[in-house]
Each structure stands twice: as C-alpha cells, then as structure tokens.
Design a protein around this motif. Structure first.
Motif, PDB file in Angstrom:
ATOM      1  N   ILE A  16       1.084  -1.265  -0.229  1.00 18.99           N
ATOM      2  CA  ILE A  16       0.054  -0.246   0.026  1.00 18.99           C
ATOM      3  C   ILE A  16       0.933   0.888   0.055  1.00 18.99           C
ATOM      4  N   THR A  17       0.767   2.086  -1.000  1.00 17.54           N
ATOM      5  CA  THR A  17       0.958   3.315  -0.675  1.00 17.54           C
ATOM      6  C   THR A  17      -0.215   5.006  -0.248  1.00 17.54           C
ATOM      7  N   CYS A  18       0.389   4.710   0.496  1.00 17.58           N
ATOM      8  CA  CYS A  18      -0.236   5.827   1.303  1.00 17.58           C
ATOM      9  C   CYS A  18       0.460   7.221   1.143  1.00 17.58           C
ATOM     10  N   THR A  19      -0.386   8.614   0.076  1.00 17.59           N
ATOM     11  CA  THR A  19       0.495  10.027   0.022  1.00 17.59           C
ATOM     12  C   THR A  19      -0.612  10.830   0.434  1.00 17.59           C
ATOM     13  N   VAL A  20       0.051  12.167   0.909  1.00 20.99           N
ATOM     14  CA  VAL A  20      -0.392  13.605   1.055  1.00 20.99           C
ATOM     15  C   VAL A  20      -1.010  13.674  -0.084  1.00 20.99           C
ATOM     16  N   TRP A  23       1.110  15.977  -3.073  1.00 23.60           N
ATOM     17  CA  TRP A  23       2.486  15.396  -2.678  1.00 23.60           C
ATOM     18  C   TRP A  23       3.293  16.711  -1.427  1.00 23.60           C
ATOM     19  N   ILE A  24       2.454  17.350  -0.526  1.00 25.64           N
ATOM     20  CA  ILE A  24       3.698  17.361   0.229  1.00 25.64           C
ATOM     21  C   ILE A  24       4.181  17.331   1.229  1.00 25.64           C
ATOM     22  N   ASP A  25       5.340  17.842   1.417  1.00 22.08           N
ATOM     23  CA  ASP A  25       6.103  16.910   2.217  1.00 22.08           C
ATOM     24  C   ASP A  25       6.293  17.067   3.695  1.00 22.08           C
ATOM     25  N   VAL A  26       5.408  16.724   4.599  1.00 31.19           N
ATOM     26  CA  VAL A  26       4.573  16.932   5.516  1.00 31.19           C
ATOM     27  C   VAL A  26       5.746  16.319   6.390  1.00 31.19           C
ATOM     28  N   PHE A  27       6.759  14.905   6.184  1.00 34.42           N
ATOM     29  CA  PHE A  27       7.544  13.862   6.842  1.00 34.42           C
ATOM     30  C   PHE A  27       8.366  14.553   6.503  1.00 34.42           C
ATOM     31  N   THR A  28       9.194  15.603   6.255  1.00 37.06           N
ATOM     32  CA  THR A  28      10.415  15.882   7.231  1.00 37.06           C
ATOM     33  C   THR A  28      10.207  16.978   8.324  1.00 37.06           C
ATOM     34  N   VAL A  55       7.898   1.993   5.279  1.00 38.23           N
ATOM     35  CA  VAL A  55       8.779   3.704   4.686  1.00 38.23           C
ATOM     36  C   VAL A  55       8.081   4.589   4.664  1.00 38.23           C
ATOM     37  N   ILE A  56       8.711   5.067   5.250  1.00 45.84           N
ATOM     38  CA  ILE A  56       7.834   6.847   5.516  1.00 45.84           C
ATOM     39  C   ILE A  56       9.535   7.950   4.656  1.00 45.84           C
ATOM     40  N   MET A  57       8.647   7.994   3.925  1.00 52.15           N
ATOM     41  CA  MET A  57       9.536   9.157   2.803  1.00 52.15           C
ATOM     42  C   MET A  57       8.920  10.484   2.712  1.00 52.15           C
ATOM     43  N   SER A  58       9.158  11.841   2.917  1.00 50.12           N
ATOM     44  CA  SER A  58       9.524  13.008   2.556  1.00 50.12           C
ATOM     45  C   SER A  58       7.749  13.546   2.670  1.00 50.12           C
ATOM     46  N   ASN A  59       6.608  12.291   1.868  1.00 49.45           N
ATOM     47  CA  ASN A  59       5.674  12.692   1.186  1.00 49.45           C
ATOM     48  C   ASN A  59       4.470  11.737   1.447  1.00 49.45           C
ATOM     49  N   ALA A 104      -3.329  26.061   3.589  1.00 48.34           N
ATOM     50  CA  ALA A 104      -3.331  26.633   1.973  1.00 48.34           C
ATOM     51  C   ALA A 104      -3.220  25.566   1.385  1.00 48.34           C
ATOM     52  N   LEU A 105      -2.310  24.569   0.990  1.00 52.65           N
ATOM     53  CA  LEU A 105      -2.466  23.562   0.283  1.00 52.65           C
ATOM     54  C   LEU A 105      -3.456  22.392   0.002  1.00 52.65           C
ATOM     55  N   LEU A 106      -3.599  22.083   1.965  1.00 56.01           N
ATOM     56  CA  LEU A 106      -4.399  21.190   2.217  1.00 56.01           C
ATOM     57  C   LEU A 106      -5.649  21.349   1.253  1.00 56.01           C
ATOM     58  N   LYS A 107      -6.084  22.578   1.974  1.00 56.97           N
ATOM     59  CA  LYS A 107      -7.434  23.200   2.140  1.00 56.97           C
ATOM     60  C   LYS A 107      -7.349  23.499   0.189  1.00 56.97           C
ATOM     61  N   LYS A 108      -6.806  23.767  -0.470  1.00 60.42           N
ATOM     62  CA  LYS A 108      -7.042  23.452  -1.732  1.00 60.42           C
ATOM     63  C   LYS A 108      -7.306  22.519  -2.967  1.00 60.42           C
TER      64      LYS A 108
END
Length: 129
Positions: A16-20, A23-28, A55-59, A104-108
């Motif tokens: 499974i791949t879960c994205t933000v 592709w916002i870099d939340v997991f930095t 594995v947790i990547m940046s986004n 703002a990005l998440l809302k949009k």
C-alpha cells in the motif's frame, strides 16, 4: 466512477502507498513521522494489523500490510483517517514554520478531491503480494 483502487482479496498481504495530497513534504518533520509510527503501533495492537514492513518518505508512506480479521480496506481507511487527523492537529499545535503554506495547500487539495474532504492522506495504489 470510483476513485482509487479496490482491495479485492482482503485476507492477503498488500503493498500500500499512502500519499499526502499534492505530495506535500509533511514527513520531513519528526513529529509527523512519530504520529505515523504511533498509529501503526496502535493498529498492530488493537486492530489486528500484520505489518511486514514500512518506509516513511517525505511525502508518502509505503506499507506491506495484512489484516488478521480479513478486512484490510477498513483497516487502511481507519489508519489513514486517524493518522491524518492527528497530523492536522499537530500542524495546528506544534511549532511549524510552514503552517500557513501547508494549510492553504491542504485546503485547496481537499476541495477538489471527491472522496477526501477532511484528511490529507490518501491511498493511491495497492497490489496483492
């Protein structure tokens, strides 16, 4: 038309791949990665998750996961909803220099997403192992 993929064989392990969204870099930031790990630990103990690897990547997050109860779709849905809710709360309460930009990005992004109106994590693919 339904968005995303359907898990056809609920009993088998899946990749499974879960994205933000967007592709916002939340997991930095460590605080958000810790939320993911805590959510996984909870799902293992309380929801019958069998976690073979992650594995947790940046986004995005990759999981190889299975459900002991054979309801993988429900398990993944609950994991994403709970994790996203806690990440959104942390964005509000933790020190975050990118807060306004991320909000703002998440809302949009969620405004234009037909099924995901409140939470920034979404599953983009899954494949039976």
């Amino acid at each position: 038309m339904k968005e995303g993929y359907t898990i056809k064989d609920q009993e088998k392990p899946h990749f499974i791949t879960c994205t933000v969204v967007d592709w916002i870099d939340v997991f930095t930031r460590k605080v958000y990665k810790d939320i993911v790990v805590s959510s996984l630990e909870y799902c293992i103990k309380e929801k019958g998750m069998v976690l073979y690897g992650y594995v947790i990547m940046s986004n995005h997050i990759h999981l190889i996961v299975q459900s002991k109860e054979g309801r993988l779709s429900d398990l993944v849905r609950d994991f994403k909803k709970f994790t996203a809710k806690n990440i959104l709360e942390a964005i509000q309460t933790e020190p975050e220099s990118r807060r306004e930009w991320m909000q703002a990005l998440l809302k949009k992004a969620t405004e234009s997403h037909t099924r995901n109106k409140n939470y920034p994590l979404r599953k983009v693919c899954n494949f039976a192992q």
